[in-house]
Each structure stands twice: as C-alpha cells, then as structure tokens.
Design a protein around this motif. Structure first.
Motif, PDB file in Angstrom:
ATOM      1  N   GLU A  67       0.828  -1.195   0.000  1.00  0.00           N
ATOM      2  CA  GLU A  67       0.000   0.000   0.000  1.00  0.00           C
ATOM      3  C   GLU A  67       0.863   1.247   0.000  1.00  0.00           C
ATOM      4  O   GLU A  67       1.877   1.323   0.697  1.00  0.00           O
ATOM      5  N   ASP A  68       0.494   2.221  -0.807  1.00  0.00           N
ATOM      6  CA  ASP A  68       1.106   3.542  -0.744  1.00  0.00           C
ATOM      7  C   ASP A  68       0.345   4.340   0.304  1.00  0.00           C
ATOM      8  O   ASP A  68      -0.809   4.712   0.099  1.00  0.00           O
ATOM      9  N   LEU A  69       0.957   4.565   1.429  1.00  0.00           N
ATOM     10  CA  LEU A  69       0.302   5.227   2.552  1.00  0.00           C
ATOM     11  C   LEU A  69       0.676   6.691   2.658  1.00  0.00           C
ATOM     12  O   LEU A  69       0.392   7.332   3.676  1.00  0.00           O
ATOM     13  N   SER A  70       1.273   7.248   1.610  1.00  0.00           N
ATOM     14  CA  SER A  70       1.748   8.631   1.684  1.00  0.00           C
ATOM     15  C   SER A  70       0.611   9.635   1.861  1.00  0.00           C
ATOM     16  O   SER A  70       0.832  10.747   2.354  1.00  0.00           O
ATOM     17  N   ALA A  71      -0.626   9.251   1.481  1.00  0.00           N
ATOM     18  CA  ALA A  71      -1.753  10.161   1.639  1.00  0.00           C
ATOM     19  C   ALA A  71      -2.263  10.215   3.077  1.00  0.00           C
ATOM     20  O   ALA A  71      -3.083  11.083   3.413  1.00  0.00           O
ATOM     21  N   CYS A  72      -1.802   9.310   3.923  1.00  0.00           N
ATOM     22  CA  CYS A  72      -2.235   9.286   5.317  1.00  0.00           C
ATOM     23  C   CYS A  72      -1.498  10.357   6.121  1.00  0.00           C
ATOM     24  O   CYS A  72      -0.360  10.719   5.809  1.00  0.00           O
ATOM     25  N   HIS A  73      -2.137  10.821   7.191  1.00  0.00           N
ATOM     26  CA  HIS A  73      -1.469  11.779   8.079  1.00  0.00           C
ATOM     27  C   HIS A  73      -0.319  11.129   8.827  1.00  0.00           C
ATOM     28  O   HIS A  73       0.707  11.759   9.077  1.00  0.00           O
ATOM     29  N   ASP A  74      -0.503   9.875   9.218  1.00  0.00           N
ATOM     30  CA  ASP A  74       0.501   9.151  10.004  1.00  0.00           C
ATOM     31  C   ASP A  74       0.710   7.776   9.390  1.00  0.00           C
ATOM     32  O   ASP A  74       0.177   6.780   9.864  1.00  0.00           O
ATOM     33  N   PRO A  75       1.498   7.711   8.317  1.00  0.00           N
ATOM     34  CA  PRO A  75       1.703   6.417   7.644  1.00  0.00           C
ATOM     35  C   PRO A  75       2.263   5.346   8.563  1.00  0.00           C
ATOM     36  O   PRO A  75       1.915   4.169   8.427  1.00  0.00           O
ATOM     37  N   ALA A  76       3.109   5.731   9.519  1.00  0.00           N
ATOM     38  CA  ALA A  76       3.714   4.733  10.407  1.00  0.00           C
ATOM     39  C   ALA A  76       2.648   4.070  11.278  1.00  0.00           C
ATOM     40  O   ALA A  76       2.685   2.851  11.502  1.00  0.00           O
TER      41      ALA A  76
END
Length: 272
Positions: free
Chosen positions: A125-134
């Motif tokens: 998953e590309d989580l770069s759009a999330c505020h907190d990818p970690a």
C-alpha cells in the motif's frame, strides 16, 4: 436515491430497489431473506411484494416501512431495547426454515472474511496520503500477524439468519419499534459474528451509535456468544482498516484522520 450497489424509488406504499448488477447475487439474497422473514418473523422488515427486471437490472419491490433512519447519535434505551427484540426475532427464525429457503452463508461470512482480509492487507500500500503512515502501517502489520495466527478466531456457530450490514441507516425507528432494511448481504451466520460486525461498522462506531454491552444484553446473547463476539471484533476492525486505506472508497468518504483512528482502535482491540 442511489448507493454504490442499488438505487431506490419510492412510490406510494412501495419501495423499488433496483440493483446495478446481477453478479454478486444481491437481489436473490434480498428476496430470499425477506421471504423467510415474512413467513416466520413478520413485521421486522419490509414485505416482499414482487420481483421485476427493469432495463436489464434486477428489481425487488417491497413494502415501505414507517420511521426514520437512525445514526449520528447513540441509541436511546428504548431504541436499544427495541433493536434487541428485533434482532432476537431475526435470529430466532428456525434454521431449517432458512436453509429450506435456499439461503446460504451471508456475504463476507465466517468462512470467507478472514482469507479475504489476508489478501487485502498483504498487498503493498502507498500510505503517503495518510497523516501518520507509520501508525497505519503498524495497524496493517498487526492485523496481518493476527490473521495468520491459527488460534486467532473461534469456530462459528452458524445457527441463524443475519442482516449482515447493520449500518445505522438500515434501522428505521417509528418512535416505538426498530425495523430493518437492506438484506442484500444477508444470510446464514453466527449471531455473535454479526453483532461484532454491527458494533464495528464504521458508520455507527465513529458516532457511538451502538454500546456493545447494552446491545448484547438487549439481544440476550449467551456467555459463550459474548466470548465469540469479543474474539470477532478485531476481524471487523481489520476489515474497516482495509476499507479506509488510500485508494478505497472509505478513505475519501470519511473524515480526514479516520484511517489513523481505525488503526489505533484495532491496535487497542489487539492489546498493542
């Protein structure tokens, strides 16, 4: 009125539910569930009136129920008591009568959701759009590890008919009685499994519509059922985390930060 699976037309005392496709069997499930309910627990759901085909699409025509959709606020004690009674009547339909109606396991049932989630959460998953990818990644990894554990879930007790999708908008309240609509995903289930689904539904959980303890008491679930309910909650929390990932419809439909909140909620259920 249109959703991603169907559109609704209200005419007098009728509702025409036109499904967009035939492929998932939604119209067949809806019709079979409504028929079984009308025969064995009338009054808790619309009466099935007839089936049609309009413009190449399947249509289920049913009676129009009184009341307004719930959601957006916690249920009152009276609403919880009525919903519990309605669900007890639904779960109390004799299993042999349900099976005789040709109704199979509910959509995303106990035998199919876990393997489906393994696939959904294993995909990169590309989580770069999330505020907190970690944080989101931690939730995904924890869910994947839990789903891979051989003892993660108890064996279900498939003993009843369930609605499957208890989005609060599918509960109509007329001031005295809760009735249910939208059985396109319904079918054979374990009541504890469906109750976990209901409590974890994102539309109800984010606004605190259901209180788990009071709903379980209202339904009258057994102690063994309560144990299975608590065991199944992380499964449905993982489902909603998957639905809230970037690229899925839930990510854009829900408030910013919902994905992180869901990851945090799932980690809490897993004791992490």
């Amino acid at each position: 009125m249109q959703s991603h699976t169907h559109d609704l037309t209200f005419t007098g005392g009728e509702v025409q539910k036109r499904f967009l496709t035939w492929s998932e069997g939604e119209a067949d499930r809806e019709w079979a569930c409504l028929q079984a309910i009308e025969a064995h627990a009338p009054g808790i759901a619309p009466r099935p009136l007839r089936r049609e085909t309009v413009g190449g699409h399947p249509v289920v025509v049913m009676s129009r129920l009184p009341g307004d959709a719930l959601g957006g606020a916690p249920l009152t004690p009276a609403q919880t008591a009525s919903l519990g009674q309605t669900l007890r009547r639904l779960h109390g339909i004799p299993l042999d009568r349900v099976m005789a109606s040709g109704i199979g396991e509910r959509r995303l049932g106990p035998s199919t959701l876990r393997p489906a989630l393994r696939g959904w959460l294993r995909a990169p998953e590309d989580l770069s759009a999330c505020h907190d990818p970690a944080l989101v990644r931690a939730g995904i990894d924890a869910a994947a590890a839990w789903l891979s554990s051989s003892d993660a879930l108890p064996a279900p007790e498939i003993v009843s008919l369930g609605i499957a999708d208890l989005n609060p908008a599918n509960i109509l309240w007329d001031g005295r009685t809760c009735r249910l609509v939208d059985f396109e995903d319904g079918g054979l289930t374990d009541p504890a499994y469906d109750l976990a689904d209901h409590v974890e539904h994102i539309a109800g959980r984010l606004t605190g519509v259901f209180d788990a303890g009071t709903l379980l008491a209202a339904v009258g679930i057994s102690d063994e059922g309560k144990d299975r309910f608590h065991a199944y909650r992380p499964l449905w929390a993982a489902f909603w985390l998957a639905m809230l990932l970037p690229g899925n419809g839930g990510f854009s439909r829900n408030p910013s930060g919902s994905t992180e909140a869901q990851a945090r909620h799932l980690l809490g259920l897993l004791g992490q």
